[in-house]
Design an enzyme around this catalytic site. Structure first.
Site, PDB file in Angstrom:
ATOM      1  N   ARG A  64      69.855  45.786   0.996  1.00 28.26           N
ATOM      2  CA  ARG A  64      69.000  46.504   2.028  1.00 28.26           C
ATOM      3  C   ARG A  64      69.756  47.000   3.272  1.00 28.26           C
ATOM      4  NH1 ARG A  64      64.034  47.095  -0.015  1.00 28.26           N
ATOM      5  NH2 ARG A  64      62.863  45.190  -0.558  1.00 28.26           N
ATOM      6  N   GLY A 115      54.369  46.008  16.947  1.00 25.11           N
ATOM      7  CA  GLY A 115      54.766  46.664  18.164  1.00 25.11           C
ATOM      8  C   GLY A 115      55.187  48.350  18.057  1.00 25.11           C
ATOM      9  N   GLU A 138      65.775  55.011  -9.387  1.00 24.07           N
ATOM     10  CA  GLU A 138      67.125  55.424  -9.573  1.00 24.07           C
ATOM     11  C   GLU A 138      67.924  54.896  -8.643  1.00 24.07           C
ATOM     12  OE1 GLU A 138      69.268  59.513  -8.830  1.00 24.07           O
ATOM     13  OE2 GLU A 138      67.933  59.728 -10.536  1.00 24.07           O
TER      14      GLU A 138
END
Length: 189
Positions: A64, A115, A138
């Site tokens: 990530r 928020g 991909e």
């Protein structure tokens, strides 16, 4: 404190991306003050607690970039425009893991970071899984693992699982452990 919704004086889109858009709103509150509000607009998402017949949890591990680390998570993904949450959850489960579920039910839902972001995540429980082949985009590199609930909770406590939707889903699964064999509905239910 008032329940009055602020008046939107202006709203301007400042970024349009593949996954989200960003707008800047100027708001006027009941007391007359005006404030700027930056908003990330997101189509919504799905996250799935997928349990095998042996009560193993399907986890995925992927890089990530915003966090700059590999994360262990439950399968999840972004909604397509107008997509039914149940169908989207089934699609994401199959694409990321290869598993298909013949039973699925919604367990919860909520705003991820209200928020500044409109994203609403729908949490589902998927059971009666059959294995299949991943269908990754991909740019996706997703490792799939099956772990016991006990091992997943150990990973959580050890800081190996730090994704909030996954932490919430594991806690829900631990609380509902004795009920997971009942109360599910067929795919169309």
């Amino acid at each position: 404190m008032t329940d009055e919704t602020p008046q939107t004086l202006s709203s301007k889109e400042v970024f349009a991306g593949r996954v989200f858009h960003v707008r800047v709103d100027e708001l006027r509150y009941a007391d007359g003050s005006a404030h700027r509000c930056d908003v990330v607009e997101h189509a919504g998402s799905f996250a799935i607690v997928a349990l095998t017949d042996r009560n193993e949890i399907v986890l995925v591990r992927q890089y990530r970039h915003p966090t700059r680390v590999m994360l262990w998570e439950i399968p999840a993904g972004t909604a397509e425009p107008g997509e039914d949450p149940r169908e989207g959850a089934l699609r994401e489960l199959a694409e990321e893991t290869g598993y298909r579920a013949s039973r699925i039910r919604r367990i919860a839902g909520g705003y991820v970071t209200p928020g500044f972001c409109s994203e609403f995540v729908h949490l589902f429980l998927a059971q009666r899984l059959t294995e299949g082949k991943q269908s990754l985009d991909e740019d996706e590199r997703v490792e799939v693992a099956l772990v016991s609930l006990e091992r997943a909770l150990e990973m959580m406590e050890a800081g190996e699982i730090v994704d909030v939707k996954t932490l919430l889903a594991l806690q829900w699964t631990a609380l509902r452990r004795g009920e997971l064999g009942s109360g599910t509905v067929d795919r169309k239910g």
